[in-house]
Design an enzyme around this catalytic site. Sequence first.
Site, PDB file in Angstrom:
ATOM      1  N   GLU A  96      53.170  51.875  37.496  1.00 25.12           N
ATOM      2  CA  GLU A  96      53.645  50.883  38.455  1.00 25.12           C
ATOM      3  C   GLU A  96      54.779  51.443  39.306  1.00 25.12           C
ATOM      4  O   GLU A  96      55.618  52.202  38.836  1.00 25.12           O
ATOM      5  CB  GLU A  96      54.114  49.630  37.712  1.00 25.12           C
ATOM      6  CG  GLU A  96      52.945  48.943  37.025  1.00 25.12           C
ATOM      7  CD  GLU A  96      53.281  47.569  36.462  1.00 25.12           C
ATOM      8  OE1 GLU A  96      52.480  46.660  36.660  1.00 25.12           O
ATOM      9  OE2 GLU A  96      54.337  47.403  35.832  1.00 25.12           O
ATOM     10  N   CYS A 116      61.177  52.098  43.806  1.00 22.45           N
ATOM     11  CA  CYS A 116      61.476  52.393  42.403  1.00 22.45           C
ATOM     12  C   CYS A 116      60.235  53.057  41.805  1.00 22.45           C
ATOM     13  O   CYS A 116      59.177  52.445  41.716  1.00 22.45           O
ATOM     14  CB  CYS A 116      61.806  51.085  41.696  1.00 22.45           C
ATOM     15  SG  CYS A 116      62.050  51.291  39.924  1.00 22.45           S
ATOM     16  N   CYS A 156      56.705  54.707  27.742  1.00 19.59           N
ATOM     17  CA  CYS A 156      58.005  55.322  27.469  1.00 19.59           C
ATOM     18  C   CYS A 156      58.140  55.493  25.963  1.00 19.59           C
ATOM     19  O   CYS A 156      57.639  54.674  25.199  1.00 19.59           O
ATOM     20  CB  CYS A 156      59.119  54.419  28.005  1.00 19.59           C
ATOM     21  SG  CYS A 156      60.760  55.169  27.937  1.00 19.59           S
ATOM     22  N   CYS A 209      63.692  50.938  23.839  1.00 16.56           N
ATOM     23  CA  CYS A 209      64.888  50.107  23.997  1.00 16.56           C
ATOM     24  C   CYS A 209      64.457  48.664  23.706  1.00 16.56           C
ATOM     25  O   CYS A 209      63.409  48.224  24.188  1.00 16.56           O
ATOM     26  CB  CYS A 209      65.473  50.239  25.406  1.00 16.56           C
ATOM     27  SG  CYS A 209      65.978  51.926  25.786  1.00 16.56           S
ATOM     28  N   CYS A 268      63.447  46.214  26.633  1.00 13.35           N
ATOM     29  CA  CYS A 268      62.627  46.714  27.742  1.00 13.35           C
ATOM     30  C   CYS A 268      61.138  46.600  27.448  1.00 13.35           C
ATOM     31  O   CYS A 268      60.659  47.006  26.386  1.00 13.35           O
ATOM     32  CB  CYS A 268      63.004  48.168  28.033  1.00 13.35           C
ATOM     33  SG  CYS A 268      62.063  48.878  29.401  1.00 13.35           S
ATOM     34  N   CYS A 313      63.572  44.921  36.821  1.00 13.55           N
ATOM     35  CA  CYS A 313      63.954  45.953  35.845  1.00 13.55           C
ATOM     36  C   CYS A 313      63.446  45.610  34.453  1.00 13.55           C
ATOM     37  O   CYS A 313      63.650  44.504  33.977  1.00 13.55           O
ATOM     38  CB  CYS A 313      65.470  46.044  35.704  1.00 13.55           C
ATOM     39  SG  CYS A 313      66.313  46.347  37.215  1.00 13.55           S
TER      40      CYS A 313
HETATM   41  N1  SAH Z   1      64.548  55.431  31.049  1.00 16.99           N
HETATM   42  C1  SAH Z   1      65.447  55.329  32.176  1.00 16.99           C
HETATM   43  C2  SAH Z   1      64.777  54.747  33.382  1.00 16.99           C
HETATM   44  C3  SAH Z   1      64.446  53.273  33.289  1.00 16.99           C
HETATM   45  S1  SAH Z   1      65.474  52.489  34.432  1.00 16.99           S
HETATM   46  C4  SAH Z   1      66.679  54.562  31.755  1.00 16.99           C
HETATM   47  O1  SAH Z   1      66.688  54.039  30.651  1.00 16.99           O
HETATM   48  O2  SAH Z   1      67.652  54.537  32.489  1.00 16.99           O
HETATM   49  C5  SAH Z   1      65.284  50.862  34.140  1.00 16.99           C
HETATM   50  C6  SAH Z   1      66.633  50.140  33.976  1.00 16.99           C
HETATM   51  O3  SAH Z   1      66.347  48.785  33.677  1.00 16.99           O
HETATM   52  C7  SAH Z   1      67.428  50.686  32.812  1.00 16.99           C
HETATM   53  O4  SAH Z   1      68.809  50.574  33.034  1.00 16.99           O
HETATM   54  C8  SAH Z   1      66.998  49.756  31.723  1.00 16.99           C
HETATM   55  O5  SAH Z   1      67.877  49.793  30.646  1.00 16.99           O
HETATM   56  C9  SAH Z   1      66.983  48.440  32.448  1.00 16.99           C
HETATM   57  N2  SAH Z   1      66.165  47.434  31.788  1.00 16.99           N
HETATM   58  C10 SAH Z   1      65.166  47.619  30.897  1.00 16.99           C
HETATM   59  N3  SAH Z   1      64.665  46.448  30.493  1.00 16.99           N
HETATM   60  C11 SAH Z   1      65.349  45.483  31.146  1.00 16.99           C
HETATM   61  C12 SAH Z   1      65.263  44.065  31.167  1.00 16.99           C
HETATM   62  N4  SAH Z   1      64.347  43.415  30.460  1.00 16.99           N
HETATM   63  N5  SAH Z   1      66.108  43.403  31.974  1.00 16.99           N
HETATM   64  C13 SAH Z   1      66.997  44.069  32.748  1.00 16.99           C
HETATM   65  N6  SAH Z   1      67.120  45.395  32.767  1.00 16.99           N
HETATM   66  C14 SAH Z   1      66.310  46.105  31.972  1.00 16.99           C
END
Ligand code: SAH
Length: 381
Positions: free
Chosen positions: A96, A109, A116, A120, A123, A350
């Site tokens: 995506e 983006c 991944c 986390c 996420c 995000c």
């Molecule tokens: N793996 C990299 C790139 C992903 S960036 C990283 O972790 O930075 C995506 C961003 O969105 C990251 O800061 C991640 O922590 C955040 N993110 C992930 N899930 C989210 C959610 N449900 N709500 C808001 N932000 C989220």
Amino acid sequence: MRVLTPRPSLVGLPKPALAEALRETGLSSYRVSQVYRWLYVRGARDFDGMTDLSRRDRATLAERFSLARPCVSNARLSADGARKWLLRLADGGEVETVYIPETDRGTLCISSQIGCTLTCRFCHTGTQRLVRNLDAGEILGQIMHARDVFGEWSGRAVPLADRGRHVSNIVLMGMGEPLYNFDNVKAAMAVATDGDGLAISKRRITLSTAGVVPMMDRCGEEIGVNLAVSLHAVTDELRDELVPLNRKYPLKELMAACRRYPTASNVRRITFEYVMLAGVNDSPGEARALARLLAGIPAKVNLIPFNPWPGSPYTCSTPEVIERFVDILAAAGYTSPVRTPRGRDILAACGQLRSESRRPNARERREAEQTRDKAVLEDAR
Ligand code: SAH
């Protein structure tokens, strides 16, 4: 029986790799530069259109190589103008890509992996089982796709003052951990930032990492784009739980790598992303601890309201709690814009990205066609 092997695509190759790939064709280095510009300045889709090459050269190239790139398998348009494209890759995998229009810029983006490995807790991408690295062409192909959609190919390399473009900024904040796919990300960014390539300034590209400490140094030295770090917690105890990668690279090491990051000057500050999870990491004490943690680093904080997804185990902090957090950081001298969630209605915000590697059913195909038509109409305006 003759076995047909697919011709390798040239898309994604930086200049030296392109020269290497074309060596067997006997094309001169001048011709290689021409092909390179057709690829990345004009966005050529076939060799036939490369009119300043001889017919014979074009035929030789077409026999051995392709210009294949990811193609759209679904396009969705949010009520707020954000767009999400599901792109189909040569092996049937899907990723995506999200486009976020703002008044002064347009940010694309892009993803670096299918799925991944980081898991986390908050996420959605982390819940996807199938994971593989994208190759450089698949990473770059996402930007090239957006240029197709907005008709932003030009005959000449575009100067760095590119504010007028729909796609003016790139963030590596889609699916995947870019620093776990370093070589391909590096190759893709080399072409993206090359003045004879996509010509996007390094200052307009931000790579976000969950904190792969040993690769952060290399990112600064070899890729040289802005850095964003997904912090989300101020103690190892909580960060271990939210971002399990912290068990491998704890806060002390992460912050030391940030202090070393070569672009970390006041003009190019590191962005610290902090997702606001109700009752988990959003207390005033944590805001103060965050300010202390950042002391001495040219930093800005980006507070991200938690974006829910089906089955997610958290809720977003209330606006009042977020405001209190912002005020404490401001008093400590840190500006911390709250990221406006964009494209939530199409799961494009995000942490909401997650592609399914399965065939869509008839209803989904119909819907996809309708949204695609809508997006095309929109583009035509
Ligand atoms: N793996 C990299 C790139 C992903 S960036 C990283 O972790 O930075 C995506 C961003 O969105 C990251 O800061 C991640 O922590 C955040 N993110 C992930 N899930 C989210 C959610 N449900 N709500 C808001 N932000 C989220």
